[in-house]
Design an enzyme around this catalytic site. Structure first.
Site, PDB file in Angstrom:
ATOM      1  N   ALA A 169      21.590  27.481  -6.136  1.00 17.05           N
ATOM      2  CA  ALA A 169      22.626  26.524  -5.873  1.00 17.05           C
ATOM      3  C   ALA A 169      22.736  25.916  -4.594  1.00 17.05           C
ATOM      4  O   ALA A 169      23.432  24.959  -4.261  1.00 17.05           O
ATOM      5  CB  ALA A 169      24.036  27.261  -6.237  1.00 17.05           C
ATOM      6  N   GLY A 206      20.178  24.465  -3.379  1.00 18.60           N
ATOM      7  CA  GLY A 206      18.909  23.640  -3.244  1.00 18.60           C
ATOM      8  C   GLY A 206      19.032  22.162  -3.579  1.00 18.60           C
ATOM      9  O   GLY A 206      20.252  21.681  -3.709  1.00 18.60           O
ATOM     10  N   ASP A 263      14.335  17.708 -20.280  1.00 17.90           N
ATOM     11  CA  ASP A 263      13.524  16.632 -20.110  1.00 17.90           C
ATOM     12  C   ASP A 263      14.553  15.501 -19.907  1.00 17.90           C
ATOM     13  O   ASP A 263      15.056  15.026 -20.626  1.00 17.90           O
ATOM     14  CB  ASP A 263      12.546  15.999 -21.136  1.00 17.90           C
ATOM     15  CG  ASP A 263      11.671  14.863 -20.557  1.00 17.90           C
ATOM     16  OD1 ASP A 263      12.166  14.051 -19.920  1.00 17.90           O
ATOM     17  OD2 ASP A 263      10.445  14.775 -21.384  1.00 17.90           O
ATOM     18  N   HIS A 264      14.918  15.175 -18.410  1.00 18.34           N
ATOM     19  CA  HIS A 264      15.879  14.368 -18.196  1.00 18.34           C
ATOM     20  C   HIS A 264      15.715  13.050 -18.840  1.00 18.34           C
ATOM     21  O   HIS A 264      16.728  12.309 -18.935  1.00 18.34           O
ATOM     22  CB  HIS A 264      16.194  14.329 -16.557  1.00 18.34           C
ATOM     23  CG  HIS A 264      15.219  13.622 -15.945  1.00 18.34           C
ATOM     24  ND1 HIS A 264      14.174  13.825 -15.476  1.00 18.34           N
ATOM     25  CD2 HIS A 264      15.550  12.295 -15.350  1.00 18.34           C
ATOM     26  CE1 HIS A 264      13.577  12.938 -14.868  1.00 18.34           C
ATOM     27  NE2 HIS A 264      14.305  11.795 -14.413  1.00 18.34           N
ATOM     28  N   GLU A 268       6.765   3.900 -10.888  1.00 21.08           N
ATOM     29  CA  GLU A 268       7.649   4.115  -9.503  1.00 21.08           C
ATOM     30  C   GLU A 268       7.156   3.506  -8.384  1.00 21.08           C
ATOM     31  O   GLU A 268       5.876   3.609  -8.111  1.00 21.08           O
ATOM     32  CB  GLU A 268       8.014   5.649  -9.320  1.00 21.08           C
ATOM     33  CG  GLU A 268       8.441   6.381 -10.417  1.00 21.08           C
ATOM     34  CD  GLU A 268       8.566   7.799  -9.931  1.00 21.08           C
ATOM     35  OE1 GLU A 268       9.950   8.248  -9.719  1.00 21.08           O
ATOM     36  OE2 GLU A 268       7.699   8.597 -10.536  1.00 21.08           O
ATOM     37  N   HIS A 322       7.961  13.367 -19.944  1.00 15.46           N
ATOM     38  CA  HIS A 322       8.606  12.141 -20.187  1.00 15.46           C
ATOM     39  C   HIS A 322       7.896  10.978 -21.079  1.00 15.46           C
ATOM     40  O   HIS A 322       8.353  10.556 -22.135  1.00 15.46           O
ATOM     41  CB  HIS A 322       8.967  11.239 -18.914  1.00 15.46           C
ATOM     42  CG  HIS A 322       9.479  12.406 -17.819  1.00 15.46           C
ATOM     43  ND1 HIS A 322      10.566  13.234 -18.212  1.00 15.46           N
ATOM     44  CD2 HIS A 322       9.411  12.400 -16.501  1.00 15.46           C
ATOM     45  CE1 HIS A 322      10.590  13.937 -17.089  1.00 15.46           C
ATOM     46  NE2 HIS A 322      10.081  13.303 -16.337  1.00 15.46           N
ATOM     47  N   LYS A 378       2.635   6.623  -9.219  1.00 15.67           N
ATOM     48  CA  LYS A 378       3.557   6.470  -8.009  1.00 15.67           C
ATOM     49  C   LYS A 378       3.127   5.329  -7.212  1.00 15.67           C
ATOM     50  O   LYS A 378       1.956   5.050  -7.117  1.00 15.67           O
ATOM     51  CB  LYS A 378       3.354   7.795  -6.996  1.00 15.67           C
ATOM     52  CG  LYS A 378       3.802   9.152  -7.867  1.00 15.67           C
ATOM     53  CD  LYS A 378       5.180   9.545  -7.683  1.00 15.67           C
ATOM     54  CE  LYS A 378       5.645  10.847  -8.310  1.00 15.67           C
ATOM     55  NZ  LYS A 378       6.953  10.780  -8.671  1.00 15.67           N
TER      56      LYS A 378
END
Ligand code: BG6
Length: 517
Positions: free
Chosen positions: A31, A33, A200-201, A239, A263, A363
């Site tokens: 918590a 982090g 997996d957001h 990204e 993803h 990236k």
């Protein structure tokens, strides 16, 4: 020309269904982090402020950092009031629900204290012992934490799932196939699959869910959604950021594990899967697994024609100079870790046989953009002499995941002027132009679903396994170091398409990457 100038209005014919979860308490391990303060707490607060959290709810943060409830609350306030516009009084009320336990994850007595505290909080907030645990921890900690929770009876559910106990896990789900399987045995020996929520957001993003709505709540696309009309599919997750301060994690992980294992393969599965029987969790997950099982396995001998790996060298992003990956703090100066990967995959089934799926992610590319583009076949014959069918640009359906979330259909249309005057036109819709309401954040969506007991947007263990199986030939090839058949190609930070080899992946098929916007 862009039709989006005449903004389509949402009609009254809207079907919105959102249940409110039953009373519950939530415990976050880790918590203190970064993820807790960057994603989890802002998401929980936005659920609270919008009235989506259960009426009876509490949050308990668990971490080693010494803090009292008051300190934890103050940190939440400081962090959230700086970033969340609707803070104010709601934030004061929200932090009152937040508690903290400073303890050691390895200490058995810490869990007795936790158990005691949870009983007190459960009574005080009347949450009927329903508990959601969030493990924002490295996977090596799963086993000790789950075992201790289990020994203290904190994972025991009651009959008819009341009280319920659920656990959310963050990726990475292992480092490769064997470690992932080991992790799964740890989960399976402590929990039932119905209690496991693997995040997996990307699946929590509205626009990723919209892939399913677009495909299965409309009838116009389905007749065209196959090898007869579709030439190929491109999926890009670009990204502009580098690895931020995550060299410790990223340099031993690499982009393939970080982005493809989850993803990109998930987006591909949603685009290509068969219609599920219903929107119920296992029906959707069955179809995704079936689809991933149909991907033609990568053959070690053919990797160079299907896979590209890259790493950024120094360059410029938005006009600012940025260092090479190997110069980033915490990265090995000779690191071979990939910051870019591209691949060509084929799906062996009646719908997709022969249709390439090109996937890429990197990236430090020119911009942040995630999108999937369905590229249709050219018209079979042109009646517009002297234009040939290849002069007419093929139709595209672009699903923009972020930013500029929306959908864009590229068609050919008559242009004003001479009789034979035509060109490409984008019928495009952007969420922000049409809907005043901001999208619910991906983490908020997923936390709410976990409280509701809806696993549709979470990964099932067989899904994780098949994704690792698919990537294993690549990982094994890279493990061979200098003997690897896939060289590491460098690209300048800020480049649009990454290394040139990624262009060749398509050029060899007489195709090219479409610019992302
Ligand atoms: C995470 C990766 O899963 O997704 C990160 O670990 C990446 O490396 C991030 O930056 C991208 O997520 P988003 O939502 O910003 O596209």
């Amino acid at each position: 020309m862009n039709f989006s100038q005449s903004v389509p209005q949402p009609s009254n014919n809207i079907h919105c269904a959102e249940e409110k979860p039953r009373a519950c308490g939530m415990v976050i391990f880790g918590a203190s982090g970064d993820l807790t303060f960057r994603k989890l707490l802002p998401s929980l607060f936005s659920l609270f402020a919008n009235g989506y959290l259960p009426d009876n709810f509490f949050l308990l943060g668990f971490a080693r950092t010494q803090m009292r409830d008051e300190d934890f609350r103050q940190r939440i306030k400081d962090k959230l009031s700086a970033n969340v516009s609707e803070a104010g009084q709601a934030l004061d009320k929200f932090v009152e629900l937040c508690h903290y336990q400073a303890d050691d994850y390895q200490d058995a007595q810490a869990y007795e204290r936790l158990n005691h505290k949870l009983r007190q909080l459960s009574r005080r907030y009347d949450v009927q012992d329903n508990l959601l645990f969030y493990l924002s921890m490295p996977p090596s900690m799963y086993q000790p934490i789950l075992e201790q929770l289990g020994q203290n009876g904190l994972l025991d559910e009651g009959g008819e799932q009341s009280p319920w106990r659920r656990v959310i896990f963050e990726k990475p789900f292992g480092h490769d196939l064997p470690s992932s399987r080991h992790l799964e045995t740890v989960l399976a020996s402590n929990l039932k699959e119905e209690q496991v929520y693997r995040i997996d957001h990307y699946l929590g993003k509205e626009t990723v869910q919209n892939i399913m709505i677009l495909r299965f709540a409309n009838s116009v696309f389905e007749p065209l959604w196959n090898r007869r009309y579709i030439d190929h599919v491109q999926i890009t997750v670009a990204e502009d950021i580098g690895i931020e301060h995550r060299a410790g994690y990223f340099d031993s992980t690499g982009l393939l594990r970080d982005m493809f294992q989850n993803h990109l393969l998930q987006i591909m599965a949603l685009i290509a899967m068969e219609p599920p029987v219903s929107f119920a969790a296992d029906h959707v997950r069955d179809e995704k697994v079936k689809l991933l099982n149909s991907v033609h396995p990568l053959n070690p001998g053919e990797l160079p024609e299907q896979v590209v790996r890259g790493q950024y060298s120094e360059g410029r992003i938005n006009g600012e100079p940025v260092p090479a990956y190997r110069q980033e703090e915490g990265v090995e100066p000779e690191s071979m870790t990939e910051t870019f990967a591209a691949m060509k995959l084929f799906i062996e089934n009646w719908r997709w046989k022969g249709v390439p799926f090109y996937l890429r992610s990197g990236k430090r590319l020119a911009a942040r953009a995630s999108e999937a583009v369905i590229v249709f076949k050219e018209v079979p014959h042109s009646i517009f002499h002297p234009l040939e069918s290849e002069d007419l640009q093929a139709n595209t359906l672009k699903m923009r995941i972020q930013p500029q979330e929306g959908v864009c259909l590229g068609i050919q249309a008559k242009r004003p002027g001479p009789k034979l005057c035509l060109g490409n036109l984008n019928l495009s819709f952007r969420y922000e132009d049409v809907f005043q309401k901001a999208a619910i954040d991906a983490y908020a969506r997923l936390l709410l679903d976990a409280m509701l007991g809806d696993q549709t947007l979470f990964l099932r263990s067989d899904n994780i396994d098949i994704a690792w199986q698919l990537l294993t030939p690549i990982l094994e090839d890279w493990r061979q170091g200098r003997q690897s058949s896939l060289p590491l190609h460098f690209y300048a930070a800020g480049s649009e398409t990454g290394p040139e080899a990624a262009d060749n992946l398509l050029n060899i098929d007489q195709r090219s990457w479409l610019p992302y916007t």
